[in-house]
Design an enzyme around this catalytic site. Structure first.
Site, PDB file in Angstrom:
ATOM      1  N   TYR A 124       0.862  -1.170   0.000  1.00 46.92           N
ATOM      2  CA  TYR A 124       0.000   0.000   0.000  1.00 46.92           C
ATOM      3  C   TYR A 124       0.897   1.217   0.000  1.00 46.92           C
ATOM      4  CZ  TYR A 124      -5.003  -0.216  -0.088  1.00 46.92           C
ATOM      5  OH  TYR A 124      -6.286  -0.311  -0.531  1.00 46.92           O
ATOM      6  N   GLU A 177      -0.409   4.841  -0.406  1.00 48.65           N
ATOM      7  CA  GLU A 177      -1.168   6.078  -0.625  1.00 48.65           C
ATOM      8  C   GLU A 177      -0.297   7.277  -0.295  1.00 48.65           C
ATOM      9  OE1 GLU A 177      -4.972   5.947   1.255  1.00 48.65           O
ATOM     10  OE2 GLU A 177      -5.542   4.134   0.173  1.00 48.65           O
ATOM     11  N   ASP A 186      -6.341  14.780 -23.936  1.00 51.87           N
ATOM     12  CA  ASP A 186      -6.319  13.351 -23.629  1.00 51.87           C
ATOM     13  C   ASP A 186      -5.609  12.654 -24.785  1.00 51.87           C
ATOM     14  OD1 ASP A 186      -6.851  10.686 -23.254  1.00 51.87           O
ATOM     15  OD2 ASP A 186      -9.000  10.932 -22.891  1.00 51.87           O
ATOM     16  N   THR A 232      -3.307   7.123 -21.486  1.00 55.96           N
ATOM     17  CA  THR A 232      -3.145   5.740 -21.066  1.00 55.96           C
ATOM     18  C   THR A 232      -1.682   5.391 -21.311  1.00 55.96           C
ATOM     19  OG1 THR A 232      -3.587   4.888 -23.276  1.00 55.96           O
ATOM     20  CG2 THR A 232      -5.473   5.059 -21.789  1.00 55.96           C
ATOM     21  N   LYS A 238      -1.630   1.847 -24.883  1.00 51.42           N
ATOM     22  CA  LYS A 238      -2.035   1.866 -26.292  1.00 51.42           C
ATOM     23  C   LYS A 238      -0.782   2.053 -27.148  1.00 51.42           C
ATOM     24  CE  LYS A 238      -6.719   3.187 -25.011  1.00 51.42           C
ATOM     25  NZ  LYS A 238      -7.802   4.182 -25.095  1.00 51.42           N
ATOM     26  N   ARG A 280      -1.128  -1.755 -18.716  1.00 50.02           N
ATOM     27  CA  ARG A 280      -2.425  -1.075 -18.647  1.00 50.02           C
ATOM     28  C   ARG A 280      -2.351  -0.040 -17.544  1.00 50.02           C
ATOM     29  NH1 ARG A 280      -5.538  -3.569 -21.816  1.00 50.02           N
ATOM     30  NH2 ARG A 280      -7.057  -1.947 -21.490  1.00 50.02           N
TER      31      ARG A 280
HETATM   32  C1  LIG Z   1      -8.835   4.446 -24.195  1.00 48.21           C
HETATM   33  C2  LIG Z   1      -9.171   5.842 -23.856  1.00 48.21           C
HETATM   34  C3  LIG Z   1      -9.459   6.219 -22.534  1.00 48.21           C
HETATM   35  C4  LIG Z   1      -9.692   5.233 -21.421  1.00 48.21           C
HETATM   36  O1  LIG Z   1      -8.664   4.432 -21.076  1.00 48.21           O
HETATM   37  P1  LIG Z   1      -8.903   3.228 -20.051  1.00 48.21           P
HETATM   38  O2  LIG Z   1      -7.522   2.832 -19.670  1.00 48.21           O
HETATM   39  O3  LIG Z   1      -9.645   2.188 -20.788  1.00 48.21           O
HETATM   40  O4  LIG Z   1      -9.667   3.752 -18.885  1.00 48.21           O
HETATM   41  C5  LIG Z   1      -9.638   7.560 -22.263  1.00 48.21           C
HETATM   42  N1  LIG Z   1      -9.572   8.480 -23.250  1.00 48.21           N
HETATM   43  C6  LIG Z   1      -9.336   8.145 -24.535  1.00 48.21           C
HETATM   44  C7  LIG Z   1      -9.264   9.214 -25.573  1.00 48.21           C
HETATM   45  C8  LIG Z   1      -9.139   6.812 -24.888  1.00 48.21           C
HETATM   46  O5  LIG Z   1      -8.925   6.498 -26.165  1.00 48.21           O
END
Ligand SMILES: *Cc1c(COP(=O)(O)O)cnc(C)c1O
Length: 485
Positions: A68, A70, A245, A274, A277, A283
């Site tokens: 943990y 935090e 994002d 993220t 990707k 992840r």
């Molecule tokens: C994939 C994605 C997310 C979410 O990601 P998670 O790890 O699945 O929560 C948020 N914003 C955009 C633009 C995405 O393509």
């Protein structure tokens, strides 16, 4: 050297690891091994997926998971976080250096969580509503239970302007199924009906009319680059906070494909992402910002996150170290070259691509020209061993469930080593399947937007061509689970 003489370290590590799991719950070990077989066999064109390196995978499978932690490095609510501090600090250093950011927060468990951290940071930093001062509270972090009720009402007045879902935006950018759509009053900007590109003047007009607290930029299914300098100008004009994002294209930013006006980091107040990707890590999520928002961002846990995942932060540090190499730049450039080759290959066969092509790692195919819905195309392609996902196209007549589109991404196949020749073959495989697929009658013979017919001989022929194509590019060539040690 043959395998019998010398199994690789990776083979030894994963085989031994699975043996340990198998001794407790064999079905889990079998599922893990079967997943490798499935991934090896399929032609993966899911734009949000990739293959993390063995080092990234192994960094996650250990006792860092037991801690943990935090708080933030050096200021934890738990004792004994020395090693977690090390991995979190390293991951943040790598992220700052890689993206040229002043501050990096590596705790978000996923992309959605990274966005929530960013949204709360903006609310905490910027809202001094009369409602709050009337209740004698200076800051959202000091709210009592009664104040929360007041705040919820106050939050209802806060606004977010983001890209519409059918133009490629994401659920977390203020849409109802996500909490962002409940926290904020949302309005969206779409794309130009003719060019299908972002119309920055239209975004500007929408921002001036709506005056959002947060202007969101970023996407899951837009096949072009975004001009973040213009987005920042728009945000400044209406005193909005620009949150970018980059969940999908973080690997292209890391690999210096998105530079200048197309690099979000110099222009956004806050960048979220993220890590799994195009960035090819574990992840998870991350947040980048400057000093203005750093303190609020660091309160992500416990404001919206549970305890950090130290084993995943270790894997993030490994992945970010990989992304700082010149090899990763070559990778990112190849991802984009491959997407372009795939788009060109499809266009040459008469397929319509949204915006006419791509500048990034994905293309959005309009399958209506084949007489199919996205749903029919997605399942027929899967029968033939091609893994994609259906996706709405701008102003989609089939709606968000059936859709008229298929989203294709090249990040995963590029990791496997496929080049532009492989993309030419992939384009031909996709076109072959879609041409051979016809809509089928549903149950009771009624017309259906899901049913289809694809001759098994065609699917089998495509599967065998995929096997030939992938044979030259084995996935995780360093891992052999089959022979015994
Ligand atoms: C994939 C994605 C997310 C979410 O990601 P998670 O790890 O699945 O929560 C948020 N914003 C955009 C633009 C995405 O393509």
């Amino acid at each position: 050297m043959t395998e019998i003489d010398s199994p690789t370290r990776e083979s030894i590590a994963f085989r031994s690891g699975l043996d340990v799991v198998r001794a407790v719950e064999p079905q889990v070990a079998d599922a893990i091994a079967a997943e490798l077989t499935d991934q090896r066999r399929s032609l993966k064109l899911i734009a949000s997926e990739n293959y993390a390196s063995p080092a990234v995978l192994l960094a996650m499978g250990n006792w860092l998971s037991d801690k943990y932690a935090e708080g933030i490095a050096g200021r934890r609510f738990y004792a004994g976080c020395r090693n977690v501090d090390t991995v979190e600090t390293l991951a943040a250093q790598h992220a700052r250096a890689l993206f040229g950011a002043k501050h990096a927060y590596l705790q978000p468990h996923s992309g959605i969580d990274a966005n929530l951290v960013a949204f709360w940071a903006v609310l905490s930093q910027r809202i001094e509503s009369p409602v709050l001062s009337r209740s004698g509270v200076r800051h959202v972090n000091d709210l009592s239970e009664a104040d929360w009720r007041v705040l919820r009402r106050a939050l209802g007045e806060q606004r977010m302007l983001g890209m519409s879902l059918d133009a490629g935006g994401h659920l977390t950018h203020g849409f109802r199924p996500n909490i962002s759509g409940k926290m904020f009053e949302q309005r969206s900007y779409g794309t130009d009906p003719e060019t299908e590109l972002i119309d920055y003047e239209a975004v500007r007009a929408a921002a001036r009319a709506f005056r959002p607290l947060i202007l969101m930029a970023g996407y899951s299914a837009y096949p072009r680059l975004i001009d973040f300098r213009r987005m920042r100008e728009i945000a400044d004009e209406v005193d909005a906070t620009l949150v970018v994002d980059m969940a999908h294209f973080a690997g292209l930013v890391a690999g210096k494909v998105c530079t200048g006006d197309f690099d979000p980091v110099p222009y956004a107040h806050i960048v979220t992402s993220t890590t799994h990707k195009s960035l090819r890590g574990p992840r998870g999520g991350l947040v980048l910002c400057d000093e203005t928002f750093a303190e609020q961002v660091d309160r992500g846990c416990p404001m919206v996150l549970g305890g950090p995942l130290p084993h995943v932060m270790a894997a993030k540090a490994v992945a970010l170290a990989e992304a700082r190499t010149s090899g990763f730049r070559d990778y990112a450039a190849q991802v984009v070259a491959n997407a372009r080759a795939l788009a060109d290959g499809l266009a040459r066969r008469g397929t319509r691509l949204v915006t006419g092509g791509t500048d990034n790692h994905l293309c959005l195919v309009d399958v209506s020209g084949y007489g199919l819905t996205g749903r029919q195309a997605e399942t027929a392609l899967l029968d033939a061993g091609i893994v994609t996902n259906r996706n709405a196209i701008p102003r989609d007549p089939q709606g968000a469930w059936y859709t008229s589109g298929i989203r294709l991404g090249t990040a995963a196949l590029t990791t496997r080593g496929l080049g532009t020749d492989g993309m030419e073959e992939t384009a031909d495989l996709i076109d072959t399947v879609l041409r051979a697929t016809v809509p089928g009658p549903g149950i009771n013979g009624k017309p259906s937007r899901a049913a289809y017919f694809l001759a098994e001989e065609t699917a089998a022929r495509v599967r065998s061509r995929i096997a030939d194509l992938l044979a030259g590019h084995p996935l995780y060539p360093e891992i052999d689970l089959d022979s015994r040690l």
